[in-house]
Design an enzyme around this catalytic site. Structure first.
Site, PDB file in Angstrom:
ATOM      1  N   TRP A 129       0.871  -1.187   0.000  1.00 61.42           N
ATOM      2  CA  TRP A 129       0.000   0.000   0.000  1.00 61.42           C
ATOM      3  C   TRP A 129       0.904   1.233   0.000  1.00 61.42           C
ATOM      4  O   TRP A 129       1.639   1.473   0.956  1.00 61.42           O
ATOM      5  CB  TRP A 129      -0.906   0.025   1.225  1.00 61.42           C
ATOM      6  CG  TRP A 129      -1.919   1.137   1.146  1.00 61.42           C
ATOM      7  CD1 TRP A 129      -1.693   2.470   1.310  1.00 61.42           C
ATOM      8  CD2 TRP A 129      -3.312   1.008   0.858  1.00 61.42           C
ATOM      9  NE1 TRP A 129      -2.851   3.178   1.145  1.00 61.42           N
ATOM     10  CE2 TRP A 129      -3.864   2.309   0.870  1.00 61.42           C
ATOM     11  CE3 TRP A 129      -4.146  -0.078   0.599  1.00 61.42           C
ATOM     12  CZ2 TRP A 129      -5.222   2.547   0.631  1.00 61.42           C
ATOM     13  CZ3 TRP A 129      -5.484   0.166   0.368  1.00 61.42           C
ATOM     14  CH2 TRP A 129      -6.014   1.463   0.384  1.00 61.42           C
ATOM     15  N   GLU A 201       7.573  -1.388   1.546  1.00 56.24           N
ATOM     16  CA  GLU A 201       7.390  -1.081   2.967  1.00 56.24           C
ATOM     17  C   GLU A 201       8.259  -2.032   3.782  1.00 56.24           C
ATOM     18  O   GLU A 201       8.409  -3.199   3.415  1.00 56.24           O
ATOM     19  CB  GLU A 201       5.934  -1.293   3.374  1.00 56.24           C
ATOM     20  CG  GLU A 201       4.912  -0.507   2.584  1.00 56.24           C
ATOM     21  CD  GLU A 201       3.522  -1.082   2.764  1.00 56.24           C
ATOM     22  OE1 GLU A 201       2.834  -0.692   3.729  1.00 56.24           O
ATOM     23  OE2 GLU A 201       3.130  -1.940   1.942  1.00 56.24           O
ATOM     24  N   LYS A 263       1.893   9.417   7.744  1.00 57.08           N
ATOM     25  CA  LYS A 263       1.042   8.992   8.848  1.00 57.08           C
ATOM     26  C   LYS A 263       1.594   9.278  10.249  1.00 57.08           C
ATOM     27  O   LYS A 263       1.095  10.120  10.981  1.00 57.08           O
ATOM     28  CB  LYS A 263       0.764   7.497   8.721  1.00 57.08           C
ATOM     29  CG  LYS A 263      -0.197   7.120   7.605  1.00 57.08           C
ATOM     30  CD  LYS A 263      -0.400   5.613   7.594  1.00 57.08           C
ATOM     31  CE  LYS A 263      -1.351   5.156   6.511  1.00 57.08           C
ATOM     32  NZ  LYS A 263      -2.748   5.489   6.802  1.00 57.08           N
TER      33      LYS A 263
END
Length: 427
Positions: A129, A201, A263
């Site tokens: 993602w 990631e 984030k």
């Protein structure tokens, strides 16, 4: 639910069943007076808990001083944050761009990689993602690829190191990185000769909390650089202590060409960053880099980001994430012993996945069961979410990511609620 919810465009299925009127620490308050333990950390953005007083004070100061400027103007909070981020990085990663979202940061990093290499092809891991903007969506394989038309060209998928459901049917339980070799060989057969970057990631969060094995990223970087590609590490969900280290790359003993942050940096406010080398920045600048947005280098979110870093450092949240992650992981492994529907438990620090199966032998995903357990947890006052992937074999994995400020008592409470929800839900 408030009937005015009907006015909202539904952008990710149905909304959560309740209206939130307040949030503090690990807890949410609903309009009907319920308290809910938030073990999603506001989709991993509230790293230091909701409404942390130090972050709130920094935001209040910025509201009185400077909120927004022309993006070509630099302010003290922006320069302070850039300096702080460089200080946190290993030597060589010493140039910073501040933006608003993780998708934007990944877009910017990939744009720079394409500019300096002269290529346009980007490899991403299945179950990854990286954002919802067109370029980052093109290398997001966990969800939302269908029905919206063509994505950016030049995107290629590498099999994720998902040993529990090995995508190349090779490994069992432990990945030996053969998937990387196969993925790059497949890319070599498809490339038009324009390699640019690999993006990944440290732990694939939305794809089911998939933890790569030791040596994985060193090998990935080696294979990428053999082909002239730059390596972009997306630390949106893993940076600033989430995995029990300040950044995920520290756990895997390698250094990328770009680190993207979002984030976990903003304390709930939208901010992201690209960190790269002075050599790449100079090369991109010389070749005419242009990436200009309305909220680039904004002072207010930069002030919040500085406060978040202060909290992570001053409250030793990296150590706490490591220690409390061991406590949480221990609870989850104990639940696995007593509940047949838990097929696998995996994680690092305070990011854990519990994968539900209808049968441990066949590993058939138990998606409906996972939905029912999630609903039972919500009813009992615990917010967690099921993440699924449509790339490769389906799965149903409950992602558990409490704020790094969560207490031992809150972790114990969450484990007890999950235990009760599992016991009352029929497989």
């Amino acid at each position: 639910m408030d009937p005015r919810a009907e006015l909202m465009i539904r952008y990710a299925g149905d909304f959560w069943p309740g209206v939130i009127t307040g949030a503090s620490g690990s807890w949410l308050e609903t309009a009907d007076g319920r308290r809910v333990l938030d073990f999603t950390s506001g989709q991993l953005c509230a790293t230091v808990g909701h409404s942390h007083p130090h972050v709130t004070a920094a935001i209040e100061r910025s509201l009185r001083e400077t909120v927004h400027l022309n993006s070509r103007m630099l302010s003290t909070p922006v320069l302070d944050l850039a300096e702080t981020l460089v200080d946190l990085m290993p030597e060589g990663l010493d140039r910073v761009m501040l933006l608003s979202t993780g998708g934007e940061a990944n877009e910017a990093a990939l744009r720079m990689a394409k500019l300096v290499t002269g290529g346009f092809e980007v490899l991403g891991l299945t179950r990854s993602w990286h954002g919802m903007t067109m370029g980052s969506q093109a290398v997001t394989y966990a969800a939302a690829r269908r029905g919206h038309g063509p994505l950016a060209p030049g995107a290629f998928a590498l099999p994720a190191p998902y040993a529990y459901r090995c995508p190349i049917r090779h490994c069992t339980e432990t990945c030996d990185t053969t998937c990387l070799e196969v993925g790059f060989e497949q890319y070599d057969e498809q490339t038009t000769g324009a390699p640019a970057a690999v993006i990944a990631e440290p732990v694939l969060s939305a794809g089911g909390v998939i933890v790569p094995p030791p040596g994985y990223f060193a090998r990935l970087a080696g294979l990428a650089r053999e082909r002239g590609m730059r390596v972009v590490l997306d630390e949106a969900q893993t940076g600033f202590g989430r995995l029990g280290a300040m950044f995920g790359f520290e756990l895997f003993d390698f250094q990328p060409d770009f680190v993207t942050l979002s984030k976990s940096l903003g304390g709930g406010l939208p901010i992201s960053a690209v960190v790269t080398t002075s050599e790449i920045e100079q090369d991109a600048h010389d070749k005419g880099l242009f990436y200009f947005t309305s909220h680039q280098s904004d002072p207010l979110p930069a002030a919040a980001g500085l406060a978040v870093v202060d909290v992570v450092r001053n409250e030793d949240l990296v150590t706490k994430a490591r220690e409390r992650g061991e406590r949480l992981g221990g609870h989850l492994r104990e639940l696995q012993k007593r509940h047949e529907a838990i097929g696998d438990v995996r994680g690092l620090g305070l990011l854990w996945g519990v994968e539900f199966v209808s049968d441990r032998e066949t590993r058939e995903p138990a998606s409906d069961f996972g939905d029912a357990v999630t609903a039972a947890c919500e009813q009992a006052g615990l917010c967690m979410n099921i993440v699924r992937s449509h790339s490769g074999p389906m799965s149903a994995c409950m992602r558990i990511a409490p704020p790094l400020t969560a207490t031992n008592e809150e972790i114990d409470t969450a484990a007890q609620i999950l235990d009760e929800a599992l016991a009352q839900t029929r497989l």
